[in-house]
Design a protein around this motif. Structure first.
Motif, mmCIF file in Angstrom:
data_model
loop_
_atom_site.group_PDB
_atom_site.id
_atom_site.type_symbol
_atom_site.label_atom_id
_atom_site.label_comp_id
_atom_site.label_asym_id
_atom_site.label_seq_id
_atom_site.Cartn_x
_atom_site.Cartn_y
_atom_site.Cartn_z
ATOM 1 N N ARG A 115 0.828 -1.203 0.000
ATOM 2 C CA ARG A 115 0.000 0.000 0.000
ATOM 3 C C ARG A 115 0.863 1.254 0.000
ATOM 4 O O ARG A 115 0.510 2.252 -0.631
ATOM 5 C CB ARG A 115 -0.942 -0.012 1.212
ATOM 6 C CG ARG A 115 -2.114 -0.971 1.054
ATOM 7 C CD ARG A 115 -3.234 -0.643 2.023
ATOM 8 N NE ARG A 115 -2.862 -0.927 3.402
ATOM 9 C CZ ARG A 115 -3.028 -2.093 4.000
ATOM 10 N NH1 ARG A 115 -3.550 -3.113 3.328
ATOM 11 N NH2 ARG A 115 -2.681 -2.273 5.260
ATOM 12 N N LEU A 116 1.989 1.204 0.703
ATOM 13 C CA LEU A 116 2.879 2.369 0.723
ATOM 14 C C LEU A 116 3.403 2.672 -0.680
ATOM 15 O O LEU A 116 3.341 3.833 -1.126
ATOM 16 C CB LEU A 116 4.054 2.109 1.673
ATOM 17 C CG LEU A 116 5.161 3.180 1.691
ATOM 18 C CD1 LEU A 116 4.596 4.540 2.078
ATOM 19 C CD2 LEU A 116 6.289 2.771 2.633
ATOM 20 N N VAL A 117 3.909 1.669 -1.383
ATOM 21 C CA VAL A 117 4.439 1.943 -2.721
ATOM 22 C C VAL A 117 3.314 2.303 -3.689
ATOM 23 O O VAL A 117 3.520 3.097 -4.613
ATOM 24 C CB VAL A 117 5.278 0.760 -3.254
ATOM 25 C CG1 VAL A 117 6.512 0.542 -2.408
ATOM 26 C CG2 VAL A 117 4.473 -0.519 -3.349
ATOM 27 N N ALA A 118 2.126 1.750 -3.478
ATOM 28 C CA ALA A 118 0.994 2.127 -4.334
ATOM 29 C C ALA A 118 0.635 3.604 -4.139
ATOM 30 O O ALA A 118 0.359 4.323 -5.109
ATOM 31 C CB ALA A 118 -0.217 1.240 -4.042
ATOM 32 N N TRP A 119 0.662 4.070 -2.883
ATOM 33 C CA TRP A 119 0.367 5.481 -2.614
ATOM 34 C C TRP A 119 1.448 6.382 -3.192
ATOM 35 O O TRP A 119 1.138 7.447 -3.763
ATOM 36 C CB TRP A 119 0.226 5.715 -1.105
ATOM 37 C CG TRP A 119 -1.143 5.425 -0.577
ATOM 38 C CD1 TRP A 119 -1.521 4.364 0.203
ATOM 39 C CD2 TRP A 119 -2.327 6.181 -0.800
ATOM 40 N NE1 TRP A 119 -2.866 4.410 0.471
ATOM 41 C CE2 TRP A 119 -3.386 5.525 -0.126
ATOM 42 C CE3 TRP A 119 -2.606 7.353 -1.505
ATOM 43 C CZ2 TRP A 119 -4.690 6.009 -0.143
ATOM 44 C CZ3 TRP A 119 -3.903 7.830 -1.522
ATOM 45 C CH2 TRP A 119 -4.927 7.160 -0.847
#
Length: 422
Positions: A81-85
């Motif tokens: 989720r962090l890299v997606a954000w």
């Protein structure tokens, strides 16, 4: 060399999604540097000084925030989720840049957005190192995985280099940047899908971010081979960036034939990297960091050949060889990192390494130009090659570098977590 790859990991859906995300992101990102450079110079009021300002604004946040990106990558419940954000934010930033270039926007806002883009890279890169270990849980598969990912990344880079110039020339920088934004959005979507199939990790809420950073520093300094390699690469990457950014183009103009010749040299290096990653997948050295360190000396080849004013075919062969050796180094180093460093500290440790590797690169770029003006680019290129060899020689003095075993069994005891998982 690519024939040595087994591609068995592509039978796993999660690895396919990861490789696809990296391919799409790097393919689009290859448009960015060319589009920004030509776009700024074409703006009303654009100049080399304005371009330097924009590039500096993009690079500086990566140095300032990369350590905290490592802390965040180890603290969050889901690195996916962090890299997606971060990729979603990058998509918005690059789309806004495309609009500014299309309407001949002010340089100051372009610089601000470039800085914001640098922040997203500082958060993305350390977390990505953790994403790989979250996807490839079997340590025995990580060398193959790292090699396959490098093949995907370098293939995307090569295609991007070929397409970027065409797109910028035919339809302009704004469209190229919009395509870059689209690639970030597609990458974010792939990481989101990947994250849904991965359970959340336990996180530590009982420690501060600064305490986490201290814990990461202790883990980094615990491995002699790691901090010695980082010190070596600090010097080597400064030389590589200086040759690629200044000395190479200057020498190409002097005697190789100009920009087209240097473009061929860059392409030869990337082709070599693709082959080197394929070769590294099948290597099983008893002393992987010894091999990686020796291969790092290949970074001296382009500078040495330029200093000797070697003909273009020889320079191309040297760039190809350097590309092969460089990716052998990177695959071996990354695999050792993933085997020796605990998974819950890998983002912090990789962020410290990244900061070290990039720390003096801007200084190198700043001083090489004046030195070349005084002593001549050929003499500076020769000194650069000698500096690389000296850095490699110093690294080989480390017993840890020479003796770190392969095979995927970490040495010593695993570092304790800073606090109990929530």
């Amino acid at each position: 060399m690519l024939s040595s790859l087994r591609f068995a990991l592509f039978s796993q859906r999660r690895f396919r999604l990861l490789a696809s995300a990296r391919f799409v992101s790097v393919l689009g990102s290859s448009f960015g540097p060319i589009a920004v450079s030509f776009g700024v110079l074409q703006l009303h009021g654009g100049s080399p000084g304005a371009l330097s300002l924009v590039l500096a604004c993009q690079a500086l946040p990566q140095l300032v925030f990369v350590l905290w990106g490592g802390v965040l990558g180890d603290r969050v419940r889901s690195r996916f989720r962090l890299v997606a954000w971060t990729e979603s934010a990058a998509a918005v930033i690059w789309l806004a840049l495309a609009v500014l270039f299309a309407v001949d926007g002010p340089i100051v806002w372009i610089a601000v957005l470039a800085a914001a883009g640098g922040v997203t890279r500082a958060l993305f890169n350390p977390a990505l190192e953790g994403v790989v270990v979250d996807v490839v849980e079997n340590k025995a598969d990580r060398q193959e995985a790292n090699a396959l990912l490098k093949v995907a990344v370098n293939t995307a880079k090569l295609l991007g280099m070929i397409l970027a110039g065409v797109v910028v020339s035919l339809v302009g920088p704004a469209v190229a940047l919009a395509l870059d934004a689209g690639s970030f959005a597609a990458c974010a979507l792939l990481f989101t899908v990947l994250g849904r199939s991965t359970p959340d990790r336990p996180v530590r809420y009982k420690t501060s971010a600064f305490a986490d950073l201290q814990d990461g520093w202790r883990e980094f300094t615990r491995h002699e081979w790691l901090w010695v390699t980082t010190g070596q690469l600090t010097v080597v990457m400064a030389v590589v960036n200086s040759v690629a950014g200044l000395l190479g183009p200057m020498m190409a103009v002097q005697y190789l034939g100009g920009a087209w010749a240097w473009s061929l040299v860059v392409v030869a290096q990337v082709v070599g990297q693709i082959g080197g990653a394929g070769w590294a997948a099948r290597l099983r050295p008893a002393r992987p960091m010894l091999l990686a360190t020796v291969c790092t000396a290949g970074a001296a080849l382009p500078a040495l050949l330029l200093a000797m004013r070697a003909p273009l075919p020889v320079v191309l062969a040297g760039a190809l060889a350097y590309g092969v050796l460089f990716d052998v180094t990177m695959v071996m180093w990354r695999t050792c990192l993933q085997q020796e460093v605990p998974d819950d500290a890998i983002s912090r440790v990789s962020s410290i390494d990244l900061l070290g590797c990039l720390a003096i690169a801007p200084i190198g770029l700043a001083v090489v130009g004046p030195l070349a003006a005084v002593f001549g680019p050929g003499h500076v290129a020769l000194a650069s090659a000698v500096l690389v060899v000296a850095a490699v020689g110093c690294a080989l003095l480390s017993r840890d570098i020479r003796t770190l075993p392969g095979g995927g069994t970490p040495r010593g005891t695993t570092a304790q977590a800073a606090a109990t998982p929530a």
